[in-house]
Write a protein that holds these residues in place. Sequence first.
Motif, PDB file in Angstrom:
ATOM      1  N   LYS A   1       0.824  -1.221   0.000  1.00 55.12           N
ATOM      2  CA  LYS A   1       0.000   0.000   0.000  1.00 55.12           C
ATOM      3  C   LYS A   1       0.856   1.269   0.000  1.00 55.12           C
ATOM      4  O   LYS A   1       0.358   2.374  -0.194  1.00 55.12           O
ATOM      5  CB  LYS A   1      -0.906   0.008   1.241  1.00 55.12           C
ATOM      6  N   CYS A   2       2.132   1.095   0.219  1.00 58.01           N
ATOM      7  CA  CYS A   2       3.056   2.236   0.406  1.00 58.01           C
ATOM      8  C   CYS A   2       3.018   3.230  -0.751  1.00 58.01           C
ATOM      9  O   CYS A   2       3.050   2.846  -1.913  1.00 58.01           O
ATOM     10  CB  CYS A   2       4.471   1.689   0.563  1.00 58.01           C
ATOM     11  N   ILE A   3       2.945   4.523  -0.428  1.00 61.10           N
ATOM     12  CA  ILE A   3       3.013   5.561  -1.463  1.00 61.10           C
ATOM     13  C   ILE A   3       4.366   6.269  -1.458  1.00 61.10           C
ATOM     14  O   ILE A   3       4.529   7.327  -2.051  1.00 61.10           O
ATOM     15  CB  ILE A   3       1.854   6.581  -1.359  1.00 61.10           C
ATOM     16  N   ARG A   4       5.336   5.701  -0.768  1.00 61.46           N
ATOM     17  CA  ARG A   4       6.729   6.180  -0.802  1.00 61.46           C
ATOM     18  C   ARG A   4       6.874   7.638  -0.366  1.00 61.46           C
ATOM     19  O   ARG A   4       7.531   8.430  -1.032  1.00 61.46           O
ATOM     20  CB  ARG A   4       7.308   6.019  -2.220  1.00 61.46           C
ATOM     21  N   CYS A   5       6.245   7.965   0.752  1.00 62.15           N
ATOM     22  CA  CYS A   5       6.352   9.339   1.235  1.00 62.15           C
ATOM     23  C   CYS A   5       7.597   9.535   2.090  1.00 62.15           C
ATOM     24  O   CYS A   5       8.059  10.651   2.288  1.00 62.15           O
ATOM     25  CB  CYS A   5       5.109   9.713   2.037  1.00 62.15           C
ATOM     26  N   GLY A   6       8.122   8.464   2.643  1.00 59.00           N
ATOM     27  CA  GLY A   6       9.346   8.569   3.452  1.00 59.00           C
ATOM     28  C   GLY A   6       9.110   8.938   4.909  1.00 59.00           C
ATOM     29  O   GLY A   6      10.068   9.042   5.686  1.00 59.00           O
ATOM     30  N   ALA A   7       7.859   9.147   5.299  1.00 54.54           N
ATOM     31  CA  ALA A   7       7.593   9.593   6.678  1.00 54.54           C
ATOM     32  C   ALA A   7       8.089   8.581   7.710  1.00 54.54           C
ATOM     33  O   ALA A   7       8.582   8.955   8.778  1.00 54.54           O
ATOM     34  CB  ALA A   7       6.098   9.847   6.866  1.00 54.54           C
ATOM     35  N   CYS A   8       7.972   7.291   7.374  1.00 49.77           N
ATOM     36  CA  CYS A   8       8.399   6.281   8.353  1.00 49.77           C
ATOM     37  C   CYS A   8       9.908   6.327   8.570  1.00 49.77           C
ATOM     38  O   CYS A   8      10.394   5.963   9.640  1.00 49.77           O
ATOM     39  CB  CYS A   8       7.939   4.882   7.931  1.00 49.77           C
ATOM     40  N   MET A   9      10.645   6.780   7.553  1.00 52.83           N
ATOM     41  CA  MET A   9      12.102   6.915   7.724  1.00 52.83           C
ATOM     42  C   MET A   9      12.430   8.092   8.625  1.00 52.83           C
ATOM     43  O   MET A   9      13.264   7.996   9.524  1.00 52.83           O
ATOM     44  CB  MET A   9      12.764   7.135   6.369  1.00 52.83           C
TER      45      MET A   9
ATOM     46  N   PRO B   1      12.022   1.692   7.843  1.00 52.00           N
ATOM     47  CA  PRO B   1      11.025   0.698   8.265  1.00 52.00           C
ATOM     48  C   PRO B   1      10.318  -0.001   7.103  1.00 52.00           C
ATOM     49  O   PRO B   1      10.227  -1.226   7.078  1.00 52.00           O
ATOM     50  CB  PRO B   1      10.043   1.530   9.090  1.00 52.00           C
ATOM     51  N   ILE B   2       9.868   0.769   6.103  1.00 51.59           N
ATOM     52  CA  ILE B   2       9.156   0.110   5.001  1.00 51.59           C
ATOM     53  C   ILE B   2      10.106  -0.766   4.198  1.00 51.59           C
ATOM     54  O   ILE B   2       9.756  -1.878   3.792  1.00 51.59           O
ATOM     55  CB  ILE B   2       8.400   1.131   4.101  1.00 51.59           C
ATOM     56  N   GLY B   3      11.335  -0.304   4.016  1.00 53.53           N
ATOM     57  CA  GLY B   3      12.326  -1.129   3.316  1.00 53.53           C
ATOM     58  C   GLY B   3      12.577  -2.430   4.055  1.00 53.53           C
ATOM     59  O   GLY B   3      12.789  -3.477   3.446  1.00 53.53           O
TER      60      GLY B   3
ATOM     61  N   VAL C   1       2.699   7.332  11.742  1.00 54.03           N
ATOM     62  CA  VAL C   1       2.763   8.417  10.757  1.00 54.03           C
ATOM     63  C   VAL C   1       2.359   7.971   9.360  1.00 54.03           C
ATOM     64  O   VAL C   1       2.093   8.810   8.503  1.00 54.03           O
ATOM     65  CB  VAL C   1       4.171   9.059  10.670  1.00 54.03           C
ATOM     66  N   CYS C   2       2.321   6.680   9.111  1.00 57.00           N
ATOM     67  CA  CYS C   2       2.091   6.199   7.741  1.00 57.00           C
ATOM     68  C   CYS C   2       0.735   6.679   7.195  1.00 57.00           C
ATOM     69  O   CYS C   2      -0.304   6.394   7.769  1.00 57.00           O
ATOM     70  CB  CYS C   2       2.158   4.678   7.697  1.00 57.00           C
ATOM     71  N   PRO C   3       0.743   7.414   6.082  1.00 60.36           N
ATOM     72  CA  PRO C   3      -0.509   7.967   5.557  1.00 60.36           C
ATOM     73  C   PRO C   3      -1.472   6.917   5.023  1.00 60.36           C
ATOM     74  O   PRO C   3      -2.654   7.206   4.879  1.00 60.36           O
ATOM     75  CB  PRO C   3      -0.039   8.890   4.420  1.00 60.36           C
TER      76      PRO C   3
ATOM     77  N   ASN D   1       0.628  -1.398   8.884  1.00 55.70           N
ATOM     78  CA  ASN D   1       1.015  -1.820  10.235  1.00 55.70           C
ATOM     79  C   ASN D   1       2.498  -2.213  10.252  1.00 55.70           C
ATOM     80  O   ASN D   1       2.861  -3.362  10.487  1.00 55.70           O
ATOM     81  CB  ASN D   1       0.139  -2.996  10.682  1.00 55.70           C
ATOM     82  N   ILE D   2       3.352  -1.229   9.970  1.00 56.21           N
ATOM     83  CA  ILE D   2       4.765  -1.528   9.701  1.00 56.21           C
ATOM     84  C   ILE D   2       5.418  -2.282  10.860  1.00 56.21           C
ATOM     85  O   ILE D   2       6.067  -3.304  10.658  1.00 56.21           O
ATOM     86  CB  ILE D   2       5.561  -0.232   9.423  1.00 56.21           C
ATOM     87  N   HIS D   3       5.237  -1.790  12.087  1.00 54.58           N
ATOM     88  CA  HIS D   3       5.992  -2.417  13.173  1.00 54.58           C
ATOM     89  C   HIS D   3       5.503  -3.831  13.463  1.00 54.58           C
ATOM     90  O   HIS D   3       6.280  -4.693  13.847  1.00 54.58           O
ATOM     91  CB  HIS D   3       6.002  -1.538  14.427  1.00 54.58           C
TER      92      HIS D   3
END
Lengths: 452, 186
Positions: free
Chosen positions: A300-308, A329-331, A359-361, A365-367
């Motif tokens: 679902k990631c839109i590659r915003c980078g917020a999780c980094m 995190p997403i990587g 923060v993920c838009p 559920n990354i973690h």
Amino acid sequence: MSHPIQAAEFLQDQAKSKWHDETLWFVRDKRDKISKSVPEWENLRDLASQIKDNVLANLGVYLEEFEKNAKANNIHVHWAKDAEEHNEIVLGILKEKRCNAIVKSKSILTEECHLNPYLEKNGIEVVDTDLGERIVQFLNQAPSHIVLPAIHLKKRDISEIFHEKLHTEKGNEDPDYLTQAARIHLREKFLSAKVAITGVNFGVAETGEFVVCTNEGNADMGVHLADVHIACMGIEKIIPKRAHLGVFLRLLARSATGQSVTNYNSHFRSPSPGKEIHIVLVDNGRTAQLARPKFKNSLKCIRCGACMNTCPIYRRSGGFSYESTVPGPIGSILSPGIDLQKHSSLPFASTLCGSCTDVCPVKINIHEQLYEWRQEITKALPDRTKSLAMKIANGVFAVPFAYNLSGNMMRGALKILPDSITYSGLNTWGKQRDLPELPKESFKDWYKKNRK
Amino acid sequence: MSCRDLILSKIKAVPLEPKALPIIPEFEFEGDLKARFTASIQANKGEVISKEELLSLLDSGVFEKVYSHIEDFSSLTNIKITEDAHHLDNLNLAIIRGQFGVAENGAIWLEDQDMGLRALPFITEHLVIVLDSAHLVANMHQAYGRIGLKESGFGLFLAGPSKTADIEQSLVIGAHGAKSLRVVLV
Ligand code: SF4
């Protein structure tokens, strides 16, 4: 090399790693401020997440609809099952057009496919035109962040490489001056390129159009001056309807850099008279990820980078420590799906604090997925995990301890636990560093104010 | 099997539960559209000016090569426009008309007919967009509602001048595209 070793290397330059940490925290802070100025922010995140859920449940249908509509708009549609096929398709178009120099705007997919070295090996000059990407290209490096490619560099480094490559004044570190020099250099490249490559932020099934967002305008400078536009798109970038762009464009730039929208949001529906648009739809492991029920949400990631920007580990270990195209995190949940052996340390490069998820838009559920990957890796590579555990798990953020603690407690703890706990000798990311200055309020007050 | 069919068959093989598309509600917007739009453009490092200010700017003679894509200022055009956008490389100022603006973020919607050549708003050194202040919407949902499914080969939400912060996060205006954006609200 595993993540802890790379991270230790990054921390060698203390001043630089401190700057890296603080700068990304500042970007995160900007994101917080602007998101709070939108009353319906949480509704938007829910909507985005639900739209993407629907996309993943109907991916094939939307891809076929997109293809049909794009073709009707005179766009050439290509499909690539993996990186190799993607690269061959792009090279094939370049050969047909007798083109040996291209300009390219930001595309994480082409990084993932290692398109640049492939084209260069085949005698094609590739010029990355995003300023940050041009800088890292000059240095023979990869981007260290998906939105801020040169965030690991200081202006001193940039001034030096520009002096060498663009003959700017030695020692002139003024960002205005350096940007101006890059503008002149790249203008020439834009004016002479016959083919321009871009990434894709969103492909719209309903219309067959695709959208590319930049602040520099480099994607548009490239494609509108070239005869042929090749857009490279991961199959998960599809969205059903044009109206959904309203949701995603409200979230993307605010999450990425804390600005209300990118300055250029280009909708490509059909080529100008006499020109061509090609789109390459790429799988490269995405269908495999879709088939993993626990991990498919990462698509679902839109590659915003917020999780980094928010990740305490990413901020303190730098993008290169992940040794994967998408770091952070997403990587760390995408890469093990591509190569479990190579990326086995990444799911451990996390405190499981959950800030990324917060923060993920699109509400991935990354973690939780990081935790799941740890289980998978422990099963698949028991020996590997043992040695990793020696390095990481003895720290206070050990698996399942940290996970059980979870939620608000850990989130709060991140910024204010005493050094002796957070930065125990076994915690690589904390090794060289103290915590940021302690907040003025007590833990209790802070906790009260910050818990959700 | 073609690569296309292979990918589609792999997707089909994955058992997935159906998930409904959500309905996007109408989000309320409080405040004055014009004031909010102006503030948004300023935050994006653009400027909002009056028609008089534009005229005196044009009179000052700072822009050598000018092209106006709209009738009102067509007498100012002093370059020849060809089909080839490469000829616009030395253009100092382009004047175009925007279809409508979005208050929440300053984005202005443009389609092929508003630009003539797609490269125009990017390659010009400075850009002026004339916008009717009655043509403002609150947010991006209203914006896409207004566009509907209208067909244009190229559509653009332009919200400011070309900018970058890739050198140590210092903001620099004028990376590759227009070094300034002035919006004339009429
Ligand atoms: S996982 Fe979420 S926060 Fe991270 S880059 Fe993707 S969309 Fe952004």
